[in-house]
Write a protein that holds these residues in place. Structure first.
Motif, PDB file in Angstrom:
ATOM      1  N   ARG A   1      51.038  -8.910 101.178  1.00 35.71           N
ATOM      2  CA  ARG A   1      50.840  -7.615 101.835  1.00 35.71           C
ATOM      3  C   ARG A   1      51.494  -6.539 100.967  1.00 35.71           C
ATOM      4  NH1 ARG A   1      53.207 -10.913 105.334  1.00 35.71           N
ATOM      5  NH2 ARG A   1      55.099  -9.640 105.438  1.00 35.71           N
ATOM      6  N   LEU A   2      50.680  -5.672 100.404  1.00 36.16           N
ATOM      7  CA  LEU A   2      51.191  -4.672  99.472  1.00 36.16           C
ATOM      8  C   LEU A   2      51.646  -3.421 100.211  1.00 36.16           C
ATOM      9  CD1 LEU A   2      51.622  -3.898  96.482  1.00 36.16           C
ATOM     10  CD2 LEU A   2      49.325  -2.897  96.521  1.00 36.16           C
ATOM     11  N   GLU A   3      52.868  -2.971  99.885  1.00 34.95           N
ATOM     12  CA  GLU A   3      53.409  -1.730 100.423  1.00 34.95           C
ATOM     13  C   GLU A   3      53.759  -0.834  99.236  1.00 34.95           C
ATOM     14  OE1 GLU A   3      56.789  -2.825 102.750  1.00 34.95           O
ATOM     15  OE2 GLU A   3      55.699  -4.392 103.842  1.00 34.95           O
ATOM     16  N   VAL A   4      53.306   0.416  99.275  1.00 33.30           N
ATOM     17  CA  VAL A   4      53.513   1.346  98.168  1.00 33.30           C
ATOM     18  C   VAL A   4      54.310   2.548  98.666  1.00 33.30           C
ATOM     19  CG1 VAL A   4      52.417   2.769  96.404  1.00 33.30           C
ATOM     20  CG2 VAL A   4      51.345   0.617  97.114  1.00 33.30           C
ATOM     21  N   GLU A   5      55.353   2.906  97.931  1.00 31.27           N
ATOM     22  CA  GLU A   5      56.190   4.051  98.280  1.00 31.27           C
ATOM     23  C   GLU A   5      56.347   4.973  97.075  1.00 31.27           C
ATOM     24  OE1 GLU A   5      59.965   2.832  99.768  1.00 31.27           O
ATOM     25  OE2 GLU A   5      59.132   1.375 101.190  1.00 31.27           O
TER      26      GLU A   5
ATOM     27  N   ALA B   1      48.368  -0.312  93.105  1.00 32.63           N
ATOM     28  CA  ALA B   1      49.235   0.775  93.563  1.00 32.63           C
ATOM     29  C   ALA B   1      49.013   2.078  92.812  1.00 32.63           C
ATOM     30  CB  ALA B   1      50.697   0.356  93.441  1.00 32.63           C
TER      31      ALA B   1
ATOM     32  N   PRO C   1      55.387 -10.088 101.665  1.00 33.21           N
ATOM     33  CA  PRO C   1      55.179  -8.702 101.246  1.00 33.21           C
ATOM     34  C   PRO C   1      55.545  -8.486  99.779  1.00 33.21           C
ATOM     35  CG  PRO C   1      57.242  -8.892 102.438  1.00 33.21           C
ATOM     36  CD  PRO C   1      56.608 -10.261 102.465  1.00 33.21           C
TER      37      PRO C   1
ATOM     38  N   ARG D   1      56.444  -5.023  97.513  1.00 40.28           N
ATOM     39  CA  ARG D   1      56.637  -3.579  97.529  1.00 40.28           C
ATOM     40  C   ARG D   1      56.543  -3.031  96.108  1.00 40.28           C
ATOM     41  NH1 ARG D   1      61.655  -4.482 100.945  1.00 40.28           N
ATOM     42  NH2 ARG D   1      61.118  -3.947 103.097  1.00 40.28           N
TER      43      ARG D   1
ATOM     44  N   TRP E   1      66.044  -1.312  99.247  1.00 41.76           N
ATOM     45  CA  TRP E   1      65.134  -2.144 100.043  1.00 41.76           C
ATOM     46  C   TRP E   1      65.853  -3.356 100.609  1.00 41.76           C
ATOM     47  CZ3 TRP E   1      60.881  -1.907  95.768  1.00 41.76           C
ATOM     48  CH2 TRP E   1      60.081  -0.781  95.972  1.00 41.76           C
TER      49      TRP E   1
ATOM     50  N   ASP F   1      66.340  -4.375 104.492  1.00 41.83           N
ATOM     51  CA  ASP F   1      65.868  -5.658 105.041  1.00 41.83           C
ATOM     52  C   ASP F   1      67.011  -6.411 105.714  1.00 41.83           C
ATOM     53  OD1 ASP F   1      63.356  -5.104 104.114  1.00 41.83           O
ATOM     54  OD2 ASP F   1      63.502  -6.367 102.323  1.00 41.83           O
TER      55      ASP F   1
END
Length: 259
Positions: free
Chosen positions: A67-71, A100, A212, A214, A250, A254
């Protein structure tokens, strides 16, 4: 090992074999299509590069259960060229970065990748750069090619550690790899990648586990201060500090959420 443990391990091995076969077939199919369309995409190879970002990479991430999360993408002016520098823990980092980054992206790859079927063909056809390690002459040539690429308005990504981390620790960055940004006068963007080493570890044969990933973009770093170039090792150390800071933030988050 208890019987249920052996059964679970066998199930994971079977699942990973299926995922490996899917990865090979998916990669070969999309690269063949990209190479067929390459003559229609002009010098910049925009179409094959965007196919990697919008088709190939998302398929492999989903296939791995990632699951890709981009910030932080809004921190970067993607209409201008820049040099992305990222930490490196897994081959799936490339998929995450392709997905991303919202513009065509090229990588600096090890010279051995030229000989890898399909991947090497695609990399050469789309203008990726290659580096021969432990060769000063090859390194100087690569830096000139990278600077020319950046000066033409392209976005390049490299891994200044030089190799993948096996334990999540970010190794010192090699300053020479950032010289191209200084020569071209483009900013350096620190990019933190977290979780890829757990999804697809360096150790073992394709031992995929869902989870995940990130990708975080830090504030771009200027390559000149007070009218003078920033020393390349200073620039590399600043980029590494930013990346380590994002990773630690991060992990603290977590740990707090998990407590």
């Amino acid at each position: 090992m208890r019987p249920e443990g052996r059964l679970e391990a066998a199930a994971w091995r079977l699942c990973n074999l299926v995922q490996f076969a899917f990865t090979l077939a998916w990669t070969a199919a999309w690269i063949c299509l990209a190479l067929l369309l390459r003559p229609l995409s002009g010098r910049e190879a925009r179409l094959p590069l965007r196919m990697a970002a919008r088709c190939w990479a998302p398929g492999l991430l989903r296939g791995a259960g990632a699951r890709l999360e981009v910030e932080g993408a809004a921190r970067v002016d993607w209409s201008r060229p820049c040099l992305l520098v990222a930490n490196h823990a897994s081959v799936i980092d490339v998929c995450a970065l392709f997905r991303a980054v919202p513009v065509p992206l090229r990588f600096l790859l090890k010279d051995e990748m030229k000989r890898v079927p399909f991947v090497g063909w695609y990399a050469r056809a789309t203008g990726m750069l290659f580096i021969v390690r432990d060769s000063a002459r090859a390194g100087a040539l690569m830096r000139r090619e990278a600077a020319a690429m950046l000066a033409r308005g392209q976005v390049l990504c490299l891994f200044p550690e030089g190799t993948r981390s096996r334990d999540g620790t970010v190794a010192p960055f090699k300053g020479g790899s950032l010289q191209a940004a200084i020569d071209a006068g483009v900013p350096v963007v620190p990019v933190a990648v977290e979780g890829a080493g757990r999804v697809l570890p360096v150790q073992g044969f394709f031992r995929v586990r869902p989870g995940p990933i990130r990708v975080g973009f830090g504030e771009p770093l200027a390559v000149r201060e007070d009218g003078a170039p920033v020393p390349r090792q200073v620039l590399a150390d600043r980029a590494r500090t930013r990346i380590v800071g994002m990773l630690e933030a991060w992990r603290r988050k977590d740990a707090t959420c998990g407590s």
